[in-house]
Design a protein around this motif. Structure first.
Motif, short mmCIF file in Angstrom:
data_model
loop_
_atom_site.label_atom_id
_atom_site.label_comp_id
_atom_site.label_asym_id
_atom_site.label_seq_id
_atom_site.Cartn_x
_atom_site.Cartn_y
_atom_site.Cartn_z
N GLN A 1 0.61 -1.21 -0.09
CA GLN A 1 -0.11 0.06 0.03
C GLN A 1 0.85 1.16 -0.10
O GLN A 1 0.28 2.38 -0.06
CB GLN A 1 -0.90 0.06 1.14
CG GLN A 1 -2.03 -1.16 1.18
CD GLN A 1 -2.68 -1.27 0.07
OE1 GLN A 1 -3.22 -0.01 -0.19
NE2 GLN A 1 -3.09 -2.27 -0.51
N SER A 2 1.99 1.14 0.22
CA SER A 2 3.12 2.26 0.21
C SER A 2 4.38 2.05 -0.30
O SER A 2 4.79 0.88 -0.38
CB SER A 2 3.09 2.81 1.43
OG SER A 2 4.05 2.06 2.49
N ALA A 3 5.13 2.86 -0.61
CA ALA A 3 6.44 2.65 -1.26
C ALA A 3 7.35 2.32 -0.44
O ALA A 3 8.43 1.56 -0.76
CB ALA A 3 6.95 4.11 -1.99
N GLY A 4 7.21 2.61 1.10
CA GLY A 4 8.25 2.19 1.85
C GLY A 4 7.79 0.72 2.51
O GLY A 4 8.55 0.27 3.63
N GLU A 5 6.89 0.10 2.06
CA GLU A 5 6.10 -1.19 2.82
C GLU A 5 6.79 -2.36 2.01
O GLU A 5 7.11 -2.28 1.02
CB GLU A 5 4.78 -1.26 2.57
CG GLU A 5 4.02 -2.45 3.01
CD GLU A 5 2.57 -2.54 3.01
OE1 GLU A 5 1.98 -3.40 2.60
OE2 GLU A 5 1.98 -1.34 3.02
N ALA A 6 7.35 -3.31 3.10
CA ALA A 6 7.98 -4.76 2.52
C ALA A 6 6.86 -5.26 1.87
O ALA A 6 5.68 -5.22 2.40
CB ALA A 6 8.75 -5.43 3.59
N ALA A 7 7.26 -6.30 1.08
CA ALA A 7 6.32 -7.32 0.48
C ALA A 7 5.97 -8.27 1.55
O ALA A 7 6.96 -8.74 2.13
CB ALA A 7 6.80 -7.92 -0.74
N ARG A 8 4.74 -8.56 1.71
CA ARG A 8 4.44 -9.87 2.48
C ARG A 8 3.98 -11.11 1.55
O ARG A 8 2.92 -10.80 0.78
CB ARG A 8 3.18 -9.46 3.48
CG ARG A 8 3.83 -8.83 4.80
CD ARG A 8 4.09 -7.46 4.73
NE ARG A 8 3.98 -6.47 5.85
CZ ARG A 8 4.43 -5.50 6.18
NH1 ARG A 8 4.52 -4.71 5.07
NH2 ARG A 8 4.26 -4.93 7.46
N VAL B 1 6.66 -14.42 4.78
CA VAL B 1 8.05 -13.88 4.44
C VAL B 1 7.87 -12.47 4.01
O VAL B 1 7.20 -12.01 3.22
CB VAL B 1 8.41 -14.88 3.12
CG1 VAL B 1 10.03 -14.47 2.78
CG2 VAL B 1 8.45 -16.44 3.31
N TYR B 2 8.87 -11.60 4.46
CA TYR B 2 8.96 -10.26 4.58
C TYR B 2 10.00 -10.18 3.60
O TYR B 2 11.32 -10.41 3.89
CB TYR B 2 9.15 -9.59 5.76
CG TYR B 2 8.20 -9.47 6.74
CD1 TYR B 2 7.29 -8.42 6.88
CD2 TYR B 2 7.69 -10.70 7.45
CE1 TYR B 2 6.08 -8.57 7.54
CE2 TYR B 2 6.67 -10.75 8.26
CZ TYR B 2 5.79 -9.66 8.46
OH TYR B 2 4.84 -9.71 9.49
N VAL B 3 9.93 -9.46 2.63
CA VAL B 3 10.71 -9.28 1.27
C VAL B 3 11.00 -7.69 1.16
O VAL B 3 10.07 -6.95 0.88
CB VAL B 3 10.43 -9.90 0.10
CG1 VAL B 3 11.48 -9.73 -1.25
CG2 VAL B 3 10.49 -11.66 0.28
N ASP B 4 12.32 -7.26 0.88
CA ASP B 4 12.49 -6.03 0.76
C ASP B 4 12.23 -5.90 -0.83
O ASP B 4 12.81 -6.39 -1.51
CB ASP B 4 14.19 -5.60 0.80
CG ASP B 4 14.51 -4.28 0.48
OD1 ASP B 4 13.82 -3.59 -0.52
OD2 ASP B 4 15.38 -3.83 0.99
N PRO B 5 11.28 -5.20 -1.41
CA PRO B 5 11.03 -5.16 -2.72
C PRO B 5 11.92 -4.53 -3.70
O PRO B 5 11.73 -4.30 -4.94
CB PRO B 5 9.45 -4.41 -2.90
CG PRO B 5 9.70 -3.40 -1.63
CD PRO B 5 10.55 -3.99 -0.57
N TYR B 6 12.79 -3.87 -3.05
CA TYR B 6 13.97 -3.22 -3.83
C TYR B 6 15.08 -3.89 -4.02
O TYR B 6 15.87 -3.86 -5.24
CB TYR B 6 14.27 -1.61 -3.20
CG TYR B 6 12.91 -0.79 -3.18
CD1 TYR B 6 12.58 -0.03 -4.15
CD2 TYR B 6 12.30 -0.69 -1.91
CE1 TYR B 6 11.49 0.71 -4.05
CE2 TYR B 6 11.34 0.08 -1.98
CZ TYR B 6 10.68 0.63 -3.17
OH TYR B 6 9.54 1.48 -2.90
#
Length: 443
Positions: free
Chosen positions: A87-94, A106-111
């Motif tokens: 929902q936001s640019a700073g949100e990790a992927a779940r 699993v929490y993933v850094d999308p960058y």
């Protein structure tokens, strides 16, 4: 033996209120404590997950498919179950993946596509609180026990109103507020009665809105709906030994459905199609059970009236169906409103505060009742109330008991067992009868 008409019924109600209270008080305190914690789930989870919602963007965001691949690599042999739409640019992927019957978040850094954290879904803090609240973390047996306690708590509240309802009260002292200068005994009596009067309606609503999750009552309700033809697709809440936490059912109605291997581009097409729809978060995207079937997208908002469920063709990104909360059967909507209120999500902060106040009043009711019992009980005896002779009306009691037994079958079943024991066993156990307070104590 009392001779005033109706005294027999009054005495029976008082004793049943006493016994129900002794049984229910530990459960009430437990449910009030765990329920209060769960009411504040949004704030607690926001605090717990703040490290994964404040990432600094570093370059372009990776495709959803790449994020899923990173998550699957962290749990070898797992398959994709759900992808939570950021929902936001700073949100990790779940990314929720499944292996051997267990789901892992699993929490993933999308960058940078780094795995930040892995967490078993059933061990997430608020999932544990929910399981403790609804089943003592004991599966179906725990659910049965909580349901029995809830049914008898409803009985305790109703019998308490029957006993304490003001009929000849002078003023509001002892009715709407406790009298503070009339001695300890009257203070505890007033505190117990006043807390009961203030909390009764709210507590009964809380109990009734929690029953759809219960193993027995939930199944009973579902069977009644099947017989009456009011079932309308998969229900939006789980019953039985499965978790009652939001998200447990998203995607396939709570069933452990197989998932097809997710074609990479399909997930990205589905995500792109869903973003503009403005579905209430969290939004969970689940792959189809078979390749080529539509993907399922569900809102898992705690405020259930905001929920939407749609299906999307992964090959084209076209919506193939949509069903909003308002389109569900009125019974599903009624339960949805009730569950949202039960969880403190229906009308925001005010709902959370009202739920917390209800829990505090229930705890006050339990503590004050325990103090009254402890102060009055004879040494070595349970100390049931003495037989009095104030009149009440028997038919009202009988009708209320029958209605409760019909509405809550586990209450009816346990009441029948107790009644049989009372009729067939206790007459032959004079010592037990004396200890329970069912026979006069002789000097």
């Amino acid at each position: 033996m009392a001779s005033v008409p109706g005294a027999r019924w009054y005495n029976a109600v008082w004793r049943w209120h006493f016994y129900a209270g002794l049984f229910c008080m530990p459960f009430v305190l437990w449910l009030a404590a765990t329920g209060t914690i769960y009411l504040w789930k949004p704030q607690i989870e926001a605090w717990l997950e703040r490290p994964y919602d404040t990432l600094a963007p570093a370059g372009p965001r990776a495709r959803a498919d790449a994020q899923v691949k990173a998550a699957l690599a962290a749990v070898p042999g797992a398959t994709l179950h759900k992808y939570q739409l950021p929902q936001s640019a700073g949100e990790a992927a779940r990314v929720i993946v499944g292996k051997d019957g267990l789901e892992t978040r699993v929490y993933v850094d999308p960058y940078q596509l780094r795995v930040l954290r892995t967490e078993t879904e059933s061990e997430r803090p608020m999932r544990v609180i929910s399981d403790l609240h609804g089943k003592f973390r004991a599966g179906s047996p725990g659910s049965y026990l909580v349901e029995i306690a809830a049914c008898w708590t409803a009985t305790m509240l109703l019998t308490g109103l029957y006993l304490w309802w003001p009929r000849r009260a002078r003023g509001l002292g002892g009715v709407l507020y406790p009298r503070l200068r009339s001695g300890k005994r009257l203070f505890w009596r007033d505190l117990h009665a006043v807390a009961g009067i203030w909390v009764a309606v709210l507590a009964l609503l809380l109990i009734s809105t929690g029953l759809p999750w219960a193993k027995f009552w939930g199944s009973y309700f579902k069977e009644v709906r099947a017989v009456t033809g009011t079932l309308d697709g998969p229900q939006d809440w789980p019953t039985g030994s499965r978790s009652a936490m939001p998200g447990a059912h998203a995607g396939h109605g709570g069933m452990a459905m197989p998932h097809a291997a997710a074609p990479g581009a399909d997930l990205d097409r589905v995500a792109a199609a869903v973003y503009p729809l403005g579905i209430a978060p969290p939004v969970l995207i689940a792959p189809p059970a078979t390749i080529g079937a539509p993907w399922t997208v569900t809102s898992d908002a705690a405020n259930r009236p905001l929920r939407t469920s749609i299906t999307v063709d992964g090959g084209t990104g076209a919506l193939t169906s949509r069903r909003d909360f308002a389109e569900r059967h009125w019974l599903d909507r009624a339960v949805g409103y009730g569950i949202a209120a039960h969880e403190g999500a229906l009308f925001g902060l005010a709902n959370q505060l009202l739920g917390t106040l209800t829990a505090l009043l229930l705890a006050t009711l339990s503590v004050s009742g325990t103090v009254m019992w402890w102060r009055r009980r004879p040494e070595g005896l349970l100390g049931a109330p003495a037989r009095l002779s104030r009149p009440r009306y028997g038919p009202v009691l009988i009708g209320a008991v029958l209605l409760l037994a019909l509405a809550m079958p586990l209450f009816g079943a346990t009441l029948s067992l107790v009644a049989v024991a009372d009729r067939l066993m206790l007459p032959h156990c004079s010592g037990v009868r004396r200890w329970l307070g069912l026979a006069p104590i002789r000097a």
